[in-house]
Every structure is written in C-alpha cells, then in structure tokens.
Motif scaffolding. Structure first.
Motif, PDB file in Angstrom:
ATOM      1  N   CYS A   1     -26.112   6.122 -15.653  1.00 24.37           N
ATOM      2  CA  CYS A   1     -26.177   7.279 -14.776  1.00 24.37           C
ATOM      3  C   CYS A   1     -27.550   7.926 -14.825  1.00 24.37           C
ATOM      4  O   CYS A   1     -28.156   8.027 -15.879  1.00 24.37           O
ATOM      5  CB  CYS A   1     -25.137   8.310 -15.191  1.00 24.37           C
ATOM      6  SG  CYS A   1     -23.482   7.641 -15.141  1.00 24.37           S
TER       7      CYS A   1
ATOM      8  N   THR B   1     -29.819  11.371 -12.917  1.00 26.34           N
ATOM      9  CA  THR B   1     -29.689  12.576 -12.115  1.00 26.34           C
ATOM     10  C   THR B   1     -30.415  12.372 -10.800  1.00 26.34           C
ATOM     11  O   THR B   1     -31.591  12.043 -10.776  1.00 26.34           O
ATOM     12  CB  THR B   1     -30.283  13.787 -12.864  1.00 26.34           C
ATOM     13  OG1 THR B   1     -29.605  13.916 -14.103  1.00 26.34           O
ATOM     14  CG2 THR B   1     -30.110  15.054 -12.059  1.00 26.34           C
TER      15      THR B   1
ATOM     16  N   SER C   1     -27.433  16.157  -6.896  1.00 25.53           N
ATOM     17  CA  SER C   1     -26.159  15.640  -7.383  1.00 25.53           C
ATOM     18  C   SER C   1     -25.568  16.478  -8.513  1.00 25.53           C
ATOM     19  O   SER C   1     -24.394  16.388  -8.789  1.00 25.53           O
ATOM     20  CB  SER C   1     -26.311  14.191  -7.861  1.00 25.53           C
ATOM     21  OG  SER C   1     -27.136  14.137  -9.000  1.00 25.53           O
ATOM     22  N   ALA C   2     -26.377  17.258  -9.188  1.00 25.79           N
ATOM     23  CA  ALA C   2     -25.899  18.075 -10.297  1.00 25.79           C
ATOM     24  C   ALA C   2     -26.845  19.264 -10.459  1.00 25.79           C
ATOM     25  O   ALA C   2     -27.953  19.274  -9.920  1.00 25.79           O
ATOM     26  CB  ALA C   2     -25.858  17.257 -11.584  1.00 25.79           C
TER      27      ALA C   2
ATOM     28  N   GLU D   1     -28.277  18.822 -15.784  1.00 22.18           N
ATOM     29  CA  GLU D   1     -27.021  18.072 -15.864  1.00 22.18           C
ATOM     30  C   GLU D   1     -27.229  16.648 -15.372  1.00 22.18           C
ATOM     31  O   GLU D   1     -27.987  16.415 -14.438  1.00 22.18           O
ATOM     32  CB  GLU D   1     -25.928  18.738 -15.019  1.00 22.18           C
ATOM     33  CG  GLU D   1     -25.531  20.101 -15.518  1.00 22.18           C
ATOM     34  CD  GLU D   1     -24.432  20.738 -14.680  1.00 22.18           C
ATOM     35  OE1 GLU D   1     -24.085  20.199 -13.606  1.00 22.18           O
ATOM     36  OE2 GLU D   1     -23.933  21.786 -15.099  1.00 22.18           O
TER      37      GLU D   1
ATOM     38  N   GLY E   1     -25.279  13.844 -13.588  1.00 20.20           N
ATOM     39  CA  GLY E   1     -24.056  13.522 -12.857  1.00 20.20           C
ATOM     40  C   GLY E   1     -23.662  12.070 -13.063  1.00 20.20           C
ATOM     41  O   GLY E   1     -24.516  11.198 -13.174  1.00 20.20           O
ATOM     42  N   TRP E   2     -22.359  11.809 -13.124  1.00 19.47           N
ATOM     43  CA  TRP E   2     -21.854  10.442 -13.278  1.00 19.47           C
ATOM     44  C   TRP E   2     -20.573  10.276 -12.458  1.00 19.47           C
ATOM     45  O   TRP E   2     -19.892  11.224 -12.138  1.00 19.47           O
ATOM     46  CB  TRP E   2     -21.594  10.108 -14.750  1.00 19.47           C
ATOM     47  CG  TRP E   2     -20.593  11.006 -15.405  1.00 19.47           C
ATOM     48  CD1 TRP E   2     -20.847  12.169 -16.076  1.00 19.47           C
ATOM     49  CD2 TRP E   2     -19.180  10.844 -15.409  1.00 19.47           C
ATOM     50  NE1 TRP E   2     -19.677  12.736 -16.509  1.00 19.47           N
ATOM     51  CE2 TRP E   2     -18.629  11.938 -16.120  1.00 19.47           C
ATOM     52  CE3 TRP E   2     -18.323   9.880 -14.909  1.00 19.47           C
ATOM     53  CZ2 TRP E   2     -17.264  12.102 -16.319  1.00 19.47           C
ATOM     54  CZ3 TRP E   2     -16.954  10.041 -15.106  1.00 19.47           C
ATOM     55  CH2 TRP E   2     -16.442  11.141 -15.805  1.00 19.47           C
TER      56      TRP E   2
ATOM     57  N   GLN F   1     -15.023  11.579 -12.420  1.00 16.21           N
ATOM     58  CA  GLN F   1     -16.416  11.898 -12.133  1.00 16.21           C
ATOM     59  C   GLN F   1     -16.767  13.147 -12.925  1.00 16.21           C
ATOM     60  O   GLN F   1     -15.877  13.827 -13.435  1.00 16.21           O
ATOM     61  CB  GLN F   1     -16.633  12.143 -10.635  1.00 16.21           C
ATOM     62  CG  GLN F   1     -15.790  13.278 -10.100  1.00 16.21           C
ATOM     63  CD  GLN F   1     -15.968  13.525  -8.623  1.00 16.21           C
ATOM     64  OE1 GLN F   1     -16.211  14.640  -8.231  1.00 16.21           O
ATOM     65  NE2 GLN F   1     -15.830  12.498  -7.795  1.00 16.21           N
TER      66      GLN F   1
ATOM     67  N   GLU G   1     -20.206  15.744 -14.877  1.00 16.60           N
ATOM     68  CA  GLU G   1     -21.568  16.060 -15.270  1.00 16.60           C
ATOM     69  C   GLU G   1     -21.627  16.181 -16.783  1.00 16.60           C
ATOM     70  O   GLU G   1     -20.740  16.796 -17.397  1.00 16.60           O
ATOM     71  CB  GLU G   1     -22.044  17.374 -14.647  1.00 16.60           C
ATOM     72  CG  GLU G   1     -22.138  17.360 -13.128  1.00 16.60           C
ATOM     73  CD  GLU G   1     -20.801  17.567 -12.441  1.00 16.60           C
ATOM     74  OE1 GLU G   1     -20.594  16.959 -11.369  1.00 16.60           O
ATOM     75  OE2 GLU G   1     -19.949  18.307 -12.968  1.00 16.60           O
TER      76      GLU G   1
ATOM     77  N   TYR H   1     -24.096  17.410 -20.030  1.00 21.02           N
ATOM     78  CA  TYR H   1     -25.221  18.328 -20.193  1.00 21.02           C
ATOM     79  C   TYR H   1     -25.255  18.964 -21.581  1.00 21.02           C
ATOM     80  O   TYR H   1     -24.289  18.888 -22.342  1.00 21.02           O
ATOM     81  CB  TYR H   1     -25.170  19.425 -19.125  1.00 21.02           C
ATOM     82  CG  TYR H   1     -23.858  20.160 -19.064  1.00 21.02           C
ATOM     83  CD1 TYR H   1     -23.654  21.341 -19.764  1.00 21.02           C
ATOM     84  CD2 TYR H   1     -22.808  19.662 -18.301  1.00 21.02           C
ATOM     85  CE1 TYR H   1     -22.441  22.011 -19.703  1.00 21.02           C
ATOM     86  CE2 TYR H   1     -21.588  20.314 -18.242  1.00 21.02           C
ATOM     87  CZ  TYR H   1     -21.411  21.496 -18.941  1.00 21.02           C
ATOM     88  OH  TYR H   1     -20.211  22.151 -18.892  1.00 21.02           O
TER      89      TYR H   1
ATOM     90  N   ASN I   1     -19.217  17.624 -21.450  1.00 21.50           N
ATOM     91  CA  ASN I   1     -18.925  16.789 -20.300  1.00 21.50           C
ATOM     92  C   ASN I   1     -17.893  17.508 -19.433  1.00 21.50           C
ATOM     93  O   ASN I   1     -16.769  17.744 -19.880  1.00 21.50           O
ATOM     94  CB  ASN I   1     -18.388  15.433 -20.770  1.00 21.50           C
ATOM     95  CG  ASN I   1     -18.477  14.360 -19.720  1.00 21.50           C
ATOM     96  OD1 ASN I   1     -18.911  14.581 -18.603  1.00 21.50           O
ATOM     97  ND2 ASN I   1     -18.049  13.169 -20.090  1.00 21.50           N
TER      98      ASN I   1
ATOM     99  N   PRO J   1     -23.695   8.425 -19.056  1.00 18.64           N
ATOM    100  CA  PRO J   1     -24.732   9.465 -18.917  1.00 18.64           C
ATOM    101  C   PRO J   1     -25.320   9.825 -20.281  1.00 18.64           C
ATOM    102  O   PRO J   1     -24.628   9.740 -21.291  1.00 18.64           O
ATOM    103  CB  PRO J   1     -23.981  10.641 -18.291  1.00 18.64           C
ATOM    104  CG  PRO J   1     -22.577  10.462 -18.778  1.00 18.64           C
ATOM    105  CD  PRO J   1     -22.361   8.966 -18.825  1.00 18.64           C
TER     106      PRO J   1
END
Length: 139
Positions: free
Chosen positions: A11, A13, A17-18, A22, A24-25, A41, A43, A45, A54, A135
């Motif tokens: 993943c 970024t 998308s985030a 973060e 995103g995945w 799905q 994020e 971080y 998560n 991620p």
C-alpha cells in the motif's frame, strides 16, 4: 479455486486517498466457492506518536448468515511482532468501522500493519481470508 497463499498488497498513500500521514489500504476481498463474501479497507497511521493505529472498515458482501471480520498483525522493524488482533464479527451489508492499535516499539523506527478480510464459514469449512494488505509507516 485459485490459490492466493503468499500474496500481499503493498500500500502507498495516493493524493486524496487518506488524510495527511495516513496510509490508505484496501479493498481486500475474501471469497469462497467463487463468490465474494467480505471486503475490508482502511487507513494505517501514527496515533499521537504513541500508537500504530488501523482504522478498519469491513462489510458483508453475501448476506447468507455467515459473519465477517478483519484480522491484523503489527510487524515492527526492531523484531517485535503483535498478532491476533481482530475486529468484532458482524453480518452487516454496510461498512462497519473499528480501530485496532498497538503501542509503538521504542526500539523500532517503522511498523507494518498486515491486514486482511475474513469470513466465518462454520464447521467443518475453515474461515476464508483475503490476501494481506501491507501498509507501513516510519516514525
């Protein structure tokens, strides 16, 4: 049924998308008998420089009574690994959001949050899970 053992999704970024910081995945989808059963799905971080967190959203794609969940592992570059993190099981056909987190390891500089979507099939059929999203972030 095609085998997906050993597959991962790396993943990154993407713009928009985030939120800033973060990763995103997703979407990662679990299937059984040729039918998509669950999707996850989210994020990954750094939460206040204390936790790897998560934000996970899961959804049941096949309203057949089987429940869905996400499973997660934390892998720190210093060697520490946390396994066995799960979201609560549900059978909602809309996204359900949960948070999974682990304290940051002081001996490490980065962490990977391996996450996949699963469906509880019931005995004697084992749970079916998607490929792992992978991620990661440095801290």
């Amino acid at each position: 049924m095609a085998s997906t053992i050993g597959m991962i999704i790396v993943c990154t970024t993407l713009a928009g998308s985030a939120r800033a910081g973060e990763v995103g995945w997703g979407d990662v989808t679990a299937s059984y008998d040729g039918k998509k059963r669950s999707v996850a799905q989210g994020e990954f971080y750094n939460k206040k420089k204390v936790y790897a967190e998560n934000r996970v959203r899961t959804k049941d794609l096949a309203p057949d009574g089987n429940t869905v969940y996400a499973e997660m592992e934390f892998h720190f570059d210093g060697g520490l690994t946390g396994i066995g993190y799960h979201t609560p099981e549900h059978n909602h056909t809309y996204y359900v959001q949960n948070y999974l987190r682990s304290e940051l390891d002081g001996a490490s500089q980065s962490v990977r949050g391996s996450t996949h979507a699963c469906v509880q099939m019931g005995y004697p059929v084992p749970d079916r899970c998607s490929v792992w999203a992978q991620p990661s972030f440095s801290y």
